[in-house]
Write an enzyme that holds these catalytic residues in place. Structure first.
Site, PDB file in Angstrom:
ATOM      1  N   ASN A 183      69.622  27.164  43.592  1.00  0.00           N
ATOM      2  CA  ASN A 183      69.788  28.518  44.116  1.00  0.00           C
ATOM      3  C   ASN A 183      68.877  29.437  43.315  1.00  0.00           C
ATOM      4  O   ASN A 183      69.184  29.830  42.192  1.00  0.00           O
ATOM      5  CB  ASN A 183      71.246  28.951  44.004  1.00  0.00           C
ATOM      6  N   GLU A 184      67.733  29.748  43.899  1.00  0.00           N
ATOM      7  CA  GLU A 184      66.703  30.528  43.229  1.00  0.00           C
ATOM      8  C   GLU A 184      67.043  32.018  43.246  1.00  0.00           C
ATOM      9  O   GLU A 184      67.927  32.454  43.985  1.00  0.00           O
ATOM     10  CB  GLU A 184      65.355  30.299  43.926  1.00  0.00           C
ATOM     11  N   PRO A 185      66.371  32.820  42.398  1.00  0.00           N
ATOM     12  CA  PRO A 185      66.577  34.275  42.449  1.00  0.00           C
ATOM     13  C   PRO A 185      66.451  34.797  43.877  1.00  0.00           C
ATOM     14  O   PRO A 185      65.536  34.428  44.617  1.00  0.00           O
ATOM     15  CB  PRO A 185      65.457  34.803  41.551  1.00  0.00           C
ATOM     16  N   SER A 187      69.191  34.420  45.848  1.00  0.00           N
ATOM     17  CA  SER A 187      70.362  33.800  46.469  1.00  0.00           C
ATOM     18  C   SER A 187      71.551  34.755  46.358  1.00  0.00           C
ATOM     19  O   SER A 187      71.726  35.439  45.352  1.00  0.00           O
ATOM     20  CB  SER A 187      70.698  32.471  45.775  1.00  0.00           C
ATOM     21  N   ASP A 199      61.094  27.764  43.330  1.00  0.00           N
ATOM     22  CA  ASP A 199      60.162  28.610  42.583  1.00  0.00           C
ATOM     23  C   ASP A 199      59.246  27.758  41.707  1.00  0.00           C
ATOM     24  O   ASP A 199      59.612  26.671  41.263  1.00  0.00           O
ATOM     25  CB  ASP A 199      60.971  29.588  41.710  1.00  0.00           C
TER      26      ASP A 199
END
Length: 663
Positions: A183-185, A187, A199
């Site tokens: 869960n990347e920035p 999310s 990323d």
């Protein structure tokens, strides 16, 4: 033989009460700024043991009830110590995993059907194949399906979790960008299982799990934030100082989708388990005076005054009693009697760290100098993990040591070959083949054959393939040539340049082999030969690829063995740790700071530029777009600017060092 002495560097100065409070009241007091329950342990092993204890207890409790214990698991490097602990308990017959169900938290996408680098393959290699969990109890997302089928797969995966009553324990690491699972920035709190683009920084981090240079797929199918928060208990692990900043943001920062891990602040049974280096930016560790009464050592006082200068915008000697009282430092006023007394003490301490004589000034009073005057000249060894760390980290200091007449040796610990791009090999081979044609009439058949073989190898090389031994050797030769050129530029005799080629590095992959006694003995042999009065060694243990830590451990282990053997030379030797392109020492820890003039800084840049293969085309420059010489100059200038802001002498740049005293 003690092979992990570097792990004892950080926490020697941290009082136990700040990472291991004895009572709930003490914990409540010192963790007032923390929004997730955070347990700090002196070592990685102790932290991993505590998580394993909790997981085993959960498994046994479910077993007594005749139920499955449902675990969600990631596969990041930080989980390996926990996996090892679980395997150890299974092998000792302390637990069975027959009643355990495991859901893999994420899978790379897209994947070839025969890929050996799926996350489920990693999970099997590190845990599942070593325990008695039934194969039918292991569930994973599928990275080989068509993209149009991903969404329906995600919904079915979430439904499958619910058929087992939900996840009892979720075990994940946290990435440098604050990602959990993938869960990347960006999310959101309500995000569910889905396909997501990974990323660039996360992909670099995940490449360490691959253990090779094969590229991480661009996407991942991952459980969402909502799925993770639905678990009844969540454990997040983070080890090492490279994770300290993101741990602080996750635990003490505001909840934000820019730091997905911060959503764990909303969970009622989330646990962050970290070692002391990873805890280094938490308030109770870095600014303990803000949360409790302190035992004021000189270093802690220095840290507090530098912090006070930064928040007030004043140099040390202008701080007032009012500044102390208004910012929670009244204890220091009681201890020193006045702001003036504390100011003078710390100002003098910092001033005494500055020296233009890193090898000691001959025939001078060395009472307040960081390095002793005698013997002079000194025999000095600079240990450099890669063939350019010496000039990147302490190029200015090396110049001074040489100019001031010391007998300086440089020991390059690894070949650094995997950091050379293929185009450098092509250029080098063109030169060698051209030389053979022009000056030897192509009579050297070895060169002719090697040229054709290397040309064919590179042409057929696929992204991620491990280099052949011949290619690695050529890449190592390229770096040796650059190192020799830089040493010549710095007036270091070539017979004082040592290439140790420590075996742990020669895996041909990003993930290195374990550092062993064989590596230590190579270092020890050089120490016995030179018998130095002064040693410089890498202390930037946050190097993202881990080479620096292993190199430093090899040096420390060799010194430890010499100490145990009663080596006479060690009794008159000081050991200094430098930091490189990644970070600088905290000012409270700096014990020697060597200034550089603008001309000396330019000369340092020139010596870094001799390493031409490590410029724009180097494979491991990371997400930082600055080249290594730019990072080094920015860091050195920032150190000088900090000293200047505190009211000390203003220099163009400075290189900082911390003394290591053998344990």
């Amino acid at each position: 033989m003690r092979l992990n002495l570097s792990s004892q560097i950080v926490f020697n100065t941290v009082p136990e009460e700040f990472y291991n409070p004895k009572t709930a009241v003490e914990r409540s007091e010192i963790t007032r700024d923390e929004h997730i329950l955070t347990d700090i342990y002196p070592t990685v092993d102790e932290g991993a043991q505590k998580i394993a204890d909790a997981i085993v207890a959960e498994i046994k409790a479910k077993e007594l009830l005749g139920k499955y214990c449902v675990l969600g698991m990631g596969t990041g490097q930080s989980l390996t110590p926990v996996f090892n602990e679980l395997i150890d308990r299974y092998e000792k017959k302390l637990v069975s995993f027959k009643n355990v169900v495991i859901f893999n938290a994420y899978e790379f996408f897209p994947l070839a059907a025969d890929s050996q680098h799926s996350t489920i393959s990693q999970l099997r290699q590190r845990l599942l194949s070593h325990i008695d969990i039934p194969e039918q109890n292991v569930y994973t997302l599928d990275g080989t399906i068509a993209q149009e089928d991903v969404q329906s797969q995600c919904r079915l995966y979430e439904q499958r979790i619910q058929t087992f009553g939900g996840i009892d324990v979720m075990l994940l690491g946290v990435g440098r960008m604050g990602n959990i699972a993938t869960n990347e920035p960006g999310s959101t709190l309500t995000s569910q299982a889905r396909l997501i683009l990974i990323d660039a920084i996360s992909r670099e981090e995940m490449s360490l799990s691959f253990g090779s240079q094969e590229p991480v797929p661009p996407c991942s199918v991952t459980l969402g934030i909502a799925d993770i928060l639905a678990a009844r208990k969540v454990f997040i692990t983070a080890w090492g100082e490279e994770k300290a900043e993101i741990v602080r943001s996750m635990v003490e920062g505001k909840i934000s989708d820019s730091i997905p891990a911060s959503f764990l602040q909303t969970h009622n049974d989330a646990h962050v388990v970290i070692d002391l280096p990873a805890a280094g930016k938490l308030t109770r560790i870095i600014h303990p005076w803000l949360v409790a009464s302190c035992k004021w050592t000189d270093k802690l006082t220095r840290a507090a005054l530098v912090w006070l200068c930064q928040i007030t915008g004043k140099p040390i000697l202008k701080l007032t009693n009012k500044d102390y009282n208004e910012n929670g430092l009244s204890e220091l006023l009681a201890l020193y009697g006045s702001a003036y007394n504390a100011n003078i003490k710390i100002f003098n301490d910092l001033q005494h760290t500055i020296t233009g004589w890193p090898g000691g000034k001959p025939d001078a009073d060395d009472t307040y100098r960081p390095e002793r005057a005698k013997p002079f000249p000194k025999r000095v060894i600079v240990f450099s993990p890669h063939p350019d760390d010496d000039v990147i980290s302490m190029g200015g200091t090396i110049q001074r040591l040489v100019k001031q007449g010391h007998d300086l040796h440089v020991a390059y610990e690894t070949s650094g070959n995997i950091a050379v791009g293929d185009e450098e090999v092509t250029r080098f081979m063109h030169f060698v083949n051209g030389y053979n044609q022009l000056f030897m009439d192509s009579k050297d058949e070895v060169i002719t054959k090697m040229y054709k073989d290397i040309k064919k190898t590179l042409k057929n090389k696929k992204e991620g393939d491990v280099d052949t031994p011949e290619v690695r050797t050529i890449k190592g030769l390229i770096r040796r040539g650059e190192a020799r050129t830089a040493c010549t530029y710095n007036n270091i005799p070539l017979d004082h340049v040592h290439f140790l080629d420590l075996p742990f590095y020669e895996s041909g992959k990003i993930e290195k082999l374990p550092m062993t006694e064989k590596d230590v003995e190579i270092v020890r042999e050089l120490l016995r030969k030179v018998q130095p009065h002064e040693i410089f060694v890498a202390g930037d243990l946050a190097d993202p690829h881990g080479t620096h830590r292993k190199c430093t451990d090899a040096v420390f282990a060799a010194i430890d063995e010499e100490k145990n053997a009663g080596a006479e030379w060690l009794k008159d030797c000081r050991i200094w740790m430098y930091r490189g392109a990644w970070a600088e020492w905290e000012i409270e820890n700096i014990e020697m700071c060597v200034p550089m003039s603008p001309e000396e800084l330019r000369a340092k840049r020139n010596s870094i530029l001799k390493h031409s293969s490590q410029m724009e085309s180097a494979p491991f420059l990371g997400n930082d777009e600055r080249l290594f010489w730019q990072r080094a100059e920015d860091r050195n200038r920032a150190t000088a600017a900090l000293y200047d802001s505190l009211g000390l002498a203003c220099y163009e740049a400075m290189e900082a060092f911390v003394e290591y005293k053998p344990l």
